[in-house]
Scaffold this motif. Structure first.
Motif, PDB file in Angstrom:
ATOM      1  N   VAL A   1      12.187 103.186  41.241  1.00 50.14           N
ATOM      2  CA  VAL A   1      11.155 102.738  42.195  1.00 50.14           C
ATOM      3  C   VAL A   1       9.952 102.203  41.412  1.00 50.14           C
ATOM      4  O   VAL A   1       8.866 102.792  41.437  1.00 50.14           O
ATOM      5  CB  VAL A   1      10.709 103.895  43.122  1.00 50.14           C
ATOM      6  CG1 VAL A   1      10.011 103.330  44.367  1.00 50.14           C
ATOM      7  CG2 VAL A   1      11.860 104.782  43.537  1.00 50.14           C
ATOM      8  N   PRO A   2      10.122 101.100  40.712  1.00 55.30           N
ATOM      9  CA  PRO A   2       8.988 100.568  39.944  1.00 55.30           C
ATOM     10  C   PRO A   2       7.811 100.244  40.865  1.00 55.30           C
ATOM     11  O   PRO A   2       7.991  99.721  41.958  1.00 55.30           O
ATOM     12  CB  PRO A   2       9.565  99.302  39.307  1.00 55.30           C
ATOM     13  CG  PRO A   2      10.776  98.957  40.115  1.00 55.30           C
ATOM     14  CD  PRO A   2      11.321 100.245  40.613  1.00 55.30           C
ATOM     15  N   GLY A   3       6.613 100.611  40.413  1.00 53.52           N
ATOM     16  CA  GLY A   3       5.426 100.362  41.210  1.00 53.52           C
ATOM     17  C   GLY A   3       5.151 101.389  42.290  1.00 53.52           C
ATOM     18  O   GLY A   3       4.259 101.204  43.118  1.00 53.52           O
ATOM     19  N   ALA A   4       5.894 102.502  42.262  1.00 53.96           N
ATOM     20  CA  ALA A   4       5.697 103.539  43.276  1.00 53.96           C
ATOM     21  C   ALA A   4       4.361 104.251  43.088  1.00 53.96           C
ATOM     22  O   ALA A   4       3.787 104.271  41.996  1.00 53.96           O
ATOM     23  CB  ALA A   4       6.827 104.567  43.206  1.00 53.96           C
ATOM     24  N   ILE A   5       3.872 104.841  44.171  1.00 56.64           N
ATOM     25  CA  ILE A   5       2.741 105.765  44.110  1.00 56.64           C
ATOM     26  C   ILE A   5       3.317 107.171  44.006  1.00 56.64           C
ATOM     27  O   ILE A   5       4.184 107.558  44.802  1.00 56.64           O
ATOM     28  CB  ILE A   5       1.866 105.667  45.375  1.00 56.64           C
ATOM     29  CG1 ILE A   5       1.234 104.276  45.487  1.00 56.64           C
ATOM     30  CG2 ILE A   5       0.776 106.739  45.358  1.00 56.64           C
ATOM     31  CD1 ILE A   5       0.475 104.067  46.783  1.00 56.64           C
ATOM     32  N   LEU A   6       2.871 107.941  43.025  1.00 61.14           N
ATOM     33  CA  LEU A   6       3.266 109.342  42.922  1.00 61.14           C
ATOM     34  C   LEU A   6       2.335 110.181  43.777  1.00 61.14           C
ATOM     35  O   LEU A   6       1.113 110.003  43.732  1.00 61.14           O
ATOM     36  CB  LEU A   6       3.203 109.830  41.478  1.00 61.14           C
ATOM     37  CG  LEU A   6       4.200 109.273  40.470  1.00 61.14           C
ATOM     38  CD1 LEU A   6       4.118 110.069  39.178  1.00 61.14           C
ATOM     39  CD2 LEU A   6       5.605 109.299  41.028  1.00 61.14           C
ATOM     40  N   MET A   7       2.915 111.120  44.520  1.00 61.77           N
ATOM     41  CA  MET A   7       2.118 111.969  45.393  1.00 61.77           C
ATOM     42  C   MET A   7       2.519 113.426  45.191  1.00 61.77           C
ATOM     43  O   MET A   7       3.710 113.760  45.232  1.00 61.77           O
ATOM     44  CB  MET A   7       2.335 111.577  46.855  1.00 61.77           C
ATOM     45  CG  MET A   7       1.350 112.192  47.836  1.00 61.77           C
ATOM     46  SD  MET A   7      -0.325 111.502  47.689  1.00 61.77           S
ATOM     47  CE  MET A   7      -0.053 109.806  48.211  1.00 61.77           C
ATOM     48  N   GLY A   8       1.531 114.284  44.944  1.00 60.42           N
ATOM     49  CA  GLY A   8       1.779 115.714  44.878  1.00 60.42           C
ATOM     50  C   GLY A   8       1.585 116.333  46.246  1.00 60.42           C
ATOM     51  O   GLY A   8       0.602 116.036  46.920  1.00 60.42           O
TER      52      GLY A   8
ATOM     53  N   VAL B   1      -5.712 107.755  49.294  1.00 60.32           N
ATOM     54  CA  VAL B   1      -4.962 106.780  48.495  1.00 60.32           C
ATOM     55  C   VAL B   1      -4.237 105.863  49.477  1.00 60.32           C
ATOM     56  O   VAL B   1      -3.440 106.339  50.292  1.00 60.32           O
ATOM     57  CB  VAL B   1      -3.936 107.467  47.574  1.00 60.32           C
ATOM     58  CG1 VAL B   1      -3.109 106.435  46.824  1.00 60.32           C
ATOM     59  CG2 VAL B   1      -4.634 108.400  46.594  1.00 60.32           C
ATOM     60  N   PRO B   2      -4.482 104.561  49.458  1.00 66.70           N
ATOM     61  CA  PRO B   2      -3.832 103.662  50.419  1.00 66.70           C
ATOM     62  C   PRO B   2      -2.330 103.548  50.160  1.00 66.70           C
ATOM     63  O   PRO B   2      -1.914 103.183  49.056  1.00 66.70           O
ATOM     64  CB  PRO B   2      -4.541 102.321  50.190  1.00 66.70           C
ATOM     65  CG  PRO B   2      -5.103 102.411  48.820  1.00 66.70           C
ATOM     66  CD  PRO B   2      -5.424 103.845  48.580  1.00 66.70           C
ATOM     67  N   VAL B   3      -1.525 103.883  51.180  1.00 69.39           N
ATOM     68  CA  VAL B   3      -0.069 103.861  51.018  1.00 69.39           C
ATOM     69  C   VAL B   3       0.596 102.807  51.902  1.00 69.39           C
ATOM     70  O   VAL B   3       1.824 102.662  51.858  1.00 69.39           O
ATOM     71  CB  VAL B   3       0.527 105.253  51.318  1.00 69.39           C
ATOM     72  CG1 VAL B   3      -0.007 106.295  50.350  1.00 69.39           C
ATOM     73  CG2 VAL B   3       0.279 105.653  52.762  1.00 69.39           C
ATOM     74  N   GLN B   4      -0.176 102.086  52.690  1.00 70.06           N
ATOM     75  CA  GLN B   4       0.378 101.089  53.608  1.00 70.06           C
ATOM     76  C   GLN B   4       1.284 100.096  52.870  1.00 70.06           C
ATOM     77  O   GLN B   4       0.877  99.438  51.915  1.00 70.06           O
ATOM     78  CB  GLN B   4      -0.763 100.313  54.290  1.00 70.06           C
ATOM     79  CG  GLN B   4      -0.308  99.237  55.268  1.00 70.06           C
ATOM     80  CD  GLN B   4       0.259  99.813  56.549  1.00 70.06           C
ATOM     81  OE1 GLN B   4      -0.243 100.813  57.050  1.00 70.06           O
ATOM     82  NE2 GLN B   4       1.303  99.199  57.070  1.00 70.06           N
ATOM     83  N   GLY B   5       2.554 100.066  53.294  1.00 72.62           N
ATOM     84  CA  GLY B   5       3.509  99.130  52.722  1.00 72.62           C
ATOM     85  C   GLY B   5       4.003  99.471  51.338  1.00 72.62           C
ATOM     86  O   GLY B   5       4.722  98.672  50.718  1.00 72.62           O
ATOM     87  N   ARG B   6       3.659 100.641  50.823  1.00 73.82           N
ATOM     88  CA  ARG B   6       4.009 101.022  49.448  1.00 73.82           C
ATOM     89  C   ARG B   6       5.155 102.040  49.433  1.00 73.82           C
ATOM     90  O   ARG B   6       5.350 102.811  50.370  1.00 73.82           O
ATOM     91  CB  ARG B   6       2.792 101.636  48.752  1.00 73.82           C
ATOM     92  CG  ARG B   6       1.598 100.714  48.642  1.00 73.82           C
ATOM     93  CD  ARG B   6       1.809  99.617  47.619  1.00 73.82           C
ATOM     94  NE  ARG B   6       2.053 100.156  46.291  1.00 73.82           N
ATOM     95  CZ  ARG B   6       1.080 100.549  45.457  1.00 73.82           C
ATOM     96  NH1 ARG B   6      -0.207 100.443  45.821  1.00 73.82           N
ATOM     97  NH2 ARG B   6       1.373 101.019  44.256  1.00 73.82           N
ATOM     98  N   ALA B   7       5.891 102.036  48.342  1.00 73.44           N
ATOM     99  CA  ALA B   7       6.885 103.075  48.088  1.00 73.44           C
ATOM    100  C   ALA B   7       6.168 104.285  47.503  1.00 73.44           C
ATOM    101  O   ALA B   7       5.361 104.155  46.578  1.00 73.44           O
ATOM    102  CB  ALA B   7       7.945 102.572  47.121  1.00 73.44           C
TER     103      ALA B   7
ATOM    104  N   GLY C   1       1.999 104.549  57.083  1.00 72.25           N
ATOM    105  CA  GLY C   1       2.453 103.207  56.751  1.00 72.25           C
ATOM    106  C   GLY C   1       3.237 103.057  55.476  1.00 72.25           C
ATOM    107  O   GLY C   1       3.543 101.929  55.071  1.00 72.25           O
ATOM    108  N   ALA C   2       3.569 104.177  54.806  1.00 73.16           N
ATOM    109  CA  ALA C   2       4.369 104.076  53.584  1.00 73.16           C
ATOM    110  C   ALA C   2       5.695 103.395  53.897  1.00 73.16           C
ATOM    111  O   ALA C   2       6.338 103.685  54.919  1.00 73.16           O
ATOM    112  CB  ALA C   2       4.610 105.455  52.983  1.00 73.16           C
ATOM    113  N   ALA C   3       6.118 102.485  53.015  1.00 73.23           N
ATOM    114  CA  ALA C   3       7.375 101.771  53.240  1.00 73.23           C
ATOM    115  C   ALA C   3       8.571 102.699  53.089  1.00 73.23           C
ATOM    116  O   ALA C   3       9.520 102.656  53.886  1.00 73.23           O
ATOM    117  CB  ALA C   3       7.491 100.603  52.261  1.00 73.23           C
TER     118      ALA C   3
END
Length: 300
Positions: A163-170, A210-216, A241-243
């Motif tokens: 998942v290149p470009g993903a946001i990591l979330m704890g 952290v903006p997650v709209q449209g993001r993995a 809105g996370a993809a």
């Protein structure tokens, strides 16, 4: 010095991977369970009834109660049969979360199990132990070779590939250390949720700013047990809105219906290390464990 790795049949695959990485012969401890749940174990002795001078015991302590009895029996008998040096490889280390008494009479299991293992073994190697109020594994296991490794870097490398470009979330504040470590490896954007737990299956989650709209998004943690925290976080992220939402954990406990709960919440992929044998295993820890095992073998 002669050395050998011992394992039990339900962990054959990761144990053999570790033995190969260390260049050690590996033999299985024979196990029988009587109708009353007692265990009978048989160690793989040589023709003269003895064991090698040095033994590496592989036993991950998920569902730990029977396994702790196994370790007691194996370690005590191994000493009698000629083993002078015993190293425990326990990729998942149980009873570490209870490190303080919150109510009168509450047993602090970390201290007791830590002392139990320190008495049986000359060294202990684990991965991402669930430590809260202490900084090092040696504070729980008073041993000159108490080593804590982390699965976060290997999971970060997998996430970067998948998942290149993903946001990591704890999913909670306790995951912050794994998130920081993994984010450094992969250069990920990251954030940590706030969690309030009202019981084993009742949690309240607040997403970070952290903006997650449209993001993995990939939820990263040390352990998945009931699955409720990951499920609630997933639902919130998708609603925001996370993809996609994927899950990566070091320890795939997934008790009872946890795996289904997480999938029902909308998680796409679930990845784990092989610290606990599970269908989600995607990372083999043998290369990392082998480096610490070989260091101990040189010192033994």
């Amino acid at each position: 010095m002669t050395a050998q790795l011992l394992y039990l049949d339900d962990e054959q695959a990761p144990a053999l991977r570790l033995a190969e990485a260390c260049g050690l012969p590996a033999l299985c401890v024979e196990r029988h369970r009587f109708p009353d749940e007692e265990l009978r174990l048989r160690l793989p002795v040589d023709a003269s009834g003895h064991l090698p001078d040095t033994l590496v015991i592989y036993r991950s302590l998920d569902r730990p109660n029977d396994k702790l009895v196994e370790l007691l029996l194996i370690a005590r008998e191994a000493r009698k049969l000629g083993a002078r040096h015993l190293l425990l490889i326990t990729p998942y280390l149980a009873y570490m979360r209870q490190d303080i008494a919150f109510h009168p009479g509450e047993i602090v299991s970390q201290r007791i199990i830590g002392a139990f293992l320190a008495d049986l073994f000359d060294g202990v190697i684990t991965v991402d132990p669930h430590l809260h109020r202490i900084d090092t594994l040696q504070e729980a296991i008073d041993s000159p070779y108490a080593i804590s490794l982390s699965g976060a870097p290997a999971l970060a490398e997998l996430i970067a590939r998948e998942v290149p470009g993903a946001i990591l979330m704890g999913p909670d504040a306790e995951s912050a250390q794994w998130i920081a470590s993994a984010a450094t490896v992969g250069g990920f954007e990251h954030g940590v949720c706030t969690k309030v737990r009202h019981g084993d299956h009742d949690v309240r989650i607040t997403l970070p700013d952290v903006p997650v709209q449209g993001r993995a998004v990939v939820l990263l943690d040390d352990v998945a047990s009931s699955g409720r925290t990951l499920a609630v976080a997933t639902q919130l992220l998708l609603a925001a809105g996370a993809a996609t939402v994927d899950v990566a954990v070091t320890h795939a406990l997934f008790a009872h219906d946890a795996l289904q709960v997480i999938r029902d919440a909308g998680v796409r992929h679930i990845w784990s290390t092989d610290c606990i044998v599970h269908e989600s295993n995607a990372i083999e820890m043998a290369p990392m464990l082998a480096r610490s095992v070989n260091t101990w073998l040189v010192q033994a």
